[in-house]
Scaffold this motif. Structure first.
Motif, PDB file in Angstrom:
ATOM      1  N   VAL A   1      30.752  34.739 -31.995  1.00  0.00           N
ATOM      2  CA  VAL A   1      30.586  36.779 -32.509  1.00  0.00           C
ATOM      3  C   VAL A   1      30.050  36.661 -33.639  1.00  0.00           C
ATOM      4  O   VAL A   1      28.804  38.635 -33.609  1.00  0.00           O
ATOM      5  N   GLY A   2      30.240  36.572 -34.312  1.00  0.00           N
ATOM      6  CA  GLY A   2      29.834  36.934 -35.959  1.00  0.00           C
ATOM      7  C   GLY A   2      27.690  37.190 -35.795  1.00  0.00           C
ATOM      8  O   GLY A   2      27.516  38.193 -36.610  1.00  0.00           O
ATOM      9  N   TYR A   3      27.342  36.645 -35.726  1.00  0.00           N
ATOM     10  CA  TYR A   3      26.004  36.379 -35.762  1.00  0.00           C
ATOM     11  C   TYR A   3      25.467  37.302 -34.327  1.00  0.00           C
ATOM     12  O   TYR A   3      24.065  37.583 -34.563  1.00  0.00           O
ATOM     13  N   ALA A   4      26.047  37.270 -32.918  1.00  0.00           N
ATOM     14  CA  ALA A   4      25.748  38.424 -32.256  1.00  0.00           C
ATOM     15  C   ALA A   4      25.571  39.845 -32.680  1.00  0.00           C
ATOM     16  O   ALA A   4      24.970  40.476 -33.116  1.00  0.00           O
TER      17      ALA A   4
ATOM     18  N   LEU B   1      42.592  22.886 -29.802  1.00  0.00           N
ATOM     19  CA  LEU B   1      41.051  21.945 -29.497  1.00  0.00           C
ATOM     20  C   LEU B   1      41.081  23.628 -29.768  1.00  0.00           C
ATOM     21  O   LEU B   1      40.161  24.155 -29.822  1.00  0.00           O
ATOM     22  N   VAL B   2      41.901  24.358 -29.009  1.00  0.00           N
ATOM     23  CA  VAL B   2      41.720  26.070 -28.665  1.00  0.00           C
ATOM     24  C   VAL B   2      41.734  26.568 -30.043  1.00  0.00           C
ATOM     25  O   VAL B   2      41.243  28.025 -30.341  1.00  0.00           O
ATOM     26  N   SER B   3      42.495  26.455 -30.902  1.00  0.00           N
ATOM     27  CA  SER B   3      42.631  27.306 -32.820  1.00  0.00           C
ATOM     28  C   SER B   3      40.641  26.552 -33.670  1.00  0.00           C
ATOM     29  O   SER B   3      40.575  27.159 -33.394  1.00  0.00           O
ATOM     30  N   GLY B   4      41.027  25.780 -32.617  1.00  0.00           N
ATOM     31  CA  GLY B   4      39.877  24.866 -33.771  1.00  0.00           C
ATOM     32  C   GLY B   4      38.395  25.800 -33.236  1.00  0.00           C
ATOM     33  O   GLY B   4      37.520  25.599 -33.577  1.00  0.00           O
ATOM     34  N   LEU B   5      38.388  25.530 -31.466  1.00  0.00           N
ATOM     35  CA  LEU B   5      37.263  26.416 -31.079  1.00  0.00           C
ATOM     36  C   LEU B   5      36.544  27.815 -31.355  1.00  0.00           C
ATOM     37  O   LEU B   5      36.182  28.636 -31.564  1.00  0.00           O
ATOM     38  N   ALA B   6      37.752  28.000 -32.065  1.00  0.00           N
ATOM     39  CA  ALA B   6      37.880  29.794 -32.622  1.00  0.00           C
ATOM     40  C   ALA B   6      36.807  29.661 -33.457  1.00  0.00           C
ATOM     41  O   ALA B   6      36.494  30.902 -33.966  1.00  0.00           O
ATOM     42  N   GLU B   7      36.573  28.504 -34.095  1.00  0.00           N
ATOM     43  CA  GLU B   7      35.534  28.683 -35.299  1.00  0.00           C
ATOM     44  C   GLU B   7      34.189  29.241 -34.578  1.00  0.00           C
ATOM     45  O   GLU B   7      33.721  29.410 -35.240  1.00  0.00           O
ATOM     46  N   PRO B   8      33.424  27.925 -33.408  1.00  0.00           N
ATOM     47  CA  PRO B   8      32.209  28.515 -32.890  1.00  0.00           C
ATOM     48  C   PRO B   8      32.217  29.831 -32.494  1.00  0.00           C
ATOM     49  O   PRO B   8      31.491  30.610 -32.273  1.00  0.00           O
ATOM     50  N   VAL B   9      33.528  29.946 -31.637  1.00  0.00           N
ATOM     51  CA  VAL B   9      33.361  31.439 -31.510  1.00  0.00           C
ATOM     52  C   VAL B   9      32.522  32.151 -32.452  1.00  0.00           C
ATOM     53  O   VAL B   9      32.718  33.139 -32.375  1.00  0.00           O
ATOM     54  N   GLY B  10      34.345  32.626 -32.910  1.00  0.00           N
ATOM     55  CA  GLY B  10      33.713  33.238 -34.920  1.00  0.00           C
ATOM     56  C   GLY B  10      32.245  33.340 -35.169  1.00  0.00           C
ATOM     57  O   GLY B  10      31.960  34.327 -35.698  1.00  0.00           O
ATOM     58  N   ALA B  11      31.494  31.820 -35.644  1.00  0.00           N
ATOM     59  CA  ALA B  11      29.783  31.823 -35.474  1.00  0.00           C
ATOM     60  C   ALA B  11      29.430  32.788 -34.171  1.00  0.00           C
ATOM     61  O   ALA B  11      28.780  33.123 -34.905  1.00  0.00           O
TER      62      ALA B  11
ATOM     63  N   ALA C   1      43.143  32.981 -35.905  1.00  0.00           N
ATOM     64  CA  ALA C   1      42.904  34.297 -36.313  1.00  0.00           C
ATOM     65  C   ALA C   1      42.378  33.926 -37.538  1.00  0.00           C
ATOM     66  O   ALA C   1      41.556  34.214 -38.013  1.00  0.00           O
ATOM     67  N   HIS C   2      42.819  32.646 -37.981  1.00  0.00           N
ATOM     68  CA  HIS C   2      42.352  32.237 -39.747  1.00  0.00           C
ATOM     69  C   HIS C   2      41.334  31.517 -39.940  1.00  0.00           C
ATOM     70  O   HIS C   2      40.128  31.705 -40.474  1.00  0.00           O
ATOM     71  N   ASN C   3      41.188  30.831 -38.780  1.00  0.00           N
ATOM     72  CA  ASN C   3      39.586  30.313 -38.678  1.00  0.00           C
ATOM     73  C   ASN C   3      38.492  31.211 -37.751  1.00  0.00           C
ATOM     74  O   ASN C   3      37.706  30.583 -37.794  1.00  0.00           O
ATOM     75  N   PHE C   4      38.566  32.422 -37.784  1.00  0.00           N
ATOM     76  CA  PHE C   4      37.164  33.118 -37.439  1.00  0.00           C
ATOM     77  C   PHE C   4      36.459  32.848 -38.721  1.00  0.00           C
ATOM     78  O   PHE C   4      35.117  32.802 -38.215  1.00  0.00           O
ATOM     79  N   PRO C   5      37.061  34.197 -39.994  1.00  0.00           N
ATOM     80  CA  PRO C   5      35.899  33.462 -41.225  1.00  0.00           C
ATOM     81  C   PRO C   5      35.818  32.235 -41.182  1.00  0.00           C
ATOM     82  O   PRO C   5      34.401  32.142 -42.366  1.00  0.00           O
ATOM     83  N   GLU C   6      36.306  30.933 -41.477  1.00  0.00           N
ATOM     84  CA  GLU C   6      36.071  29.943 -41.223  1.00  0.00           C
ATOM     85  C   GLU C   6      34.963  29.943 -41.289  1.00  0.00           C
ATOM     86  O   GLU C   6      33.806  28.612 -40.945  1.00  0.00           O
ATOM     87  N   GLY C   7      34.600  30.122 -39.544  1.00  0.00           N
ATOM     88  CA  GLY C   7      33.424  29.429 -38.607  1.00  0.00           C
ATOM     89  C   GLY C   7      32.416  30.129 -38.891  1.00  0.00           C
ATOM     90  O   GLY C   7      31.069  30.079 -39.247  1.00  0.00           O
ATOM     91  N   LEU C   8      32.960  31.140 -39.255  1.00  0.00           N
ATOM     92  CA  LEU C   8      31.393  31.969 -40.131  1.00  0.00           C
ATOM     93  C   LEU C   8      30.767  31.836 -41.558  1.00  0.00           C
ATOM     94  O   LEU C   8      29.303  31.588 -41.185  1.00  0.00           O
TER      95      LEU C   8
END
Length: 268
Positions: A202-205, A190-200, A133-140
């Motif tokens: 989703v945020g960009y979309a 890996l699943v936790s780490g992939l939250a960063e590109p997913v967050g990016a 959950a904390h990785n989403f804003p980091e990816g963005l």
């Protein structure tokens, strides 16, 4: 605002690379019976120093500059400051709703001996969910920083990658010692780490139809606030907890120095 596809792919690749560093944490667990606490303290503080420096010296300035393009320097500074404070408030809310646990990383901790495997596994999965959950804003943050200026995004991605390694350790230790399955622990990281590109993505979309100087200003201001809060609330206290001497301050200063020098080189 039309953005070249090549720029998007580069930003996504950088964000994905930073996120996948979480998996390195699990490899560190597999390679050693006991994590090196002093090295961990230095690495956490290094990442914290780098995050604070790049947030206050570059990302916040990007926010002010973007707002200034449409509203003038005076309002631009004000709006950038408000966006920064909004970012702090946002991550405080996230932290309140989904606390980010920082379990002890020593594998000989009595916790692992006194509780059954099922409970330890549950702790590991809850840790993974919280960190994800904390990785989403980091990816963005990484994505938009790289999209706007690779000279800012790459150092930020490096700092976040360092930050993600101990997060991987925090996930892998309970999962691995509960299941004795390296693949399972590595997969959870890996699943936790992939939250960063997913967050990016989703945020960009979500933001793409409204991309403008004001939107970029808001995003960068919020990102700066989030990064500073994470560094001060999570990285530095954790570094101090695992340090046995001056590793925290040395790591903090080193992180700032390396980030500052990298920004100087990128501007040449």
């Amino acid at each position: 605002m039309e953005i070249p596809t090549a720029n998007l792919l580069i930003a996504l690749a950088v964000t994905t690379g930073a996120g996948l560093a979480t998996g390195l944490g699990s490899l560190f667990v597999f390679a050693q019976k006991k994590p090196n606490a002093r090295l961990l303290a230095f690495g956490l503080a290094f990442a914290g120093g780098a995050m604070v420096f790049v947030s206050l010296s570059e990302i916040l300035n990007k926010s002010v500059w973007s707002f200034s393009q449409g509203y003038g320097p005076r309002l631009g500074f004000s709006y950038g400051t408000f966006a920064f404070l909004a970012g702090v408030g946002l991550i405080m809310l996230v932290d309140h709703l989904v606390p980010n646990p920082h379990e002890r990383l020593e594998v000989d901790d009595p916790f692992f001996r006194e509780h059954n495997a099922a409970y330890i596994k549950r702790v590991g999965l809850l840790t993974a969910l919280a960190i994800t959950a904390h990785n989403f804003p980091e990816g963005l943050a990484t994505f938009f920083a790289t999209l706007e200026n690779p000279g800012v995004g790459l150092p930020l991605a490096f700092a976040i990658a360092i930050h993600n390694i101990p997060e991987g350790i925090a996930i892998a230790v309970p999962v691995y010692f509960a299941t004795n399955n390296k693949a399972y622990a590595f997969g959870a990281c890996l699943v936790s780490g992939l939250a960063e590109p997913v967050g990016a993505i989703v945020g960009y979309a979500l933001l793409r139809p409204w991309l403008s100087d004001a939107v970029f200003g808001s995003v960068f201001g919020i990102i700066a606030g989030v990064m500073v809060f994470l560094a001060l609330d999570e990285l530095l206290p954790a570094a101090k907890r695992y340090s046995k001497g001056h590793e925290t301050v040395y790591g903090l200063v080193s992180g700032m120095a390396v980030l500052a020098l990298s920004l100087v080189l990128f501007k040449w």
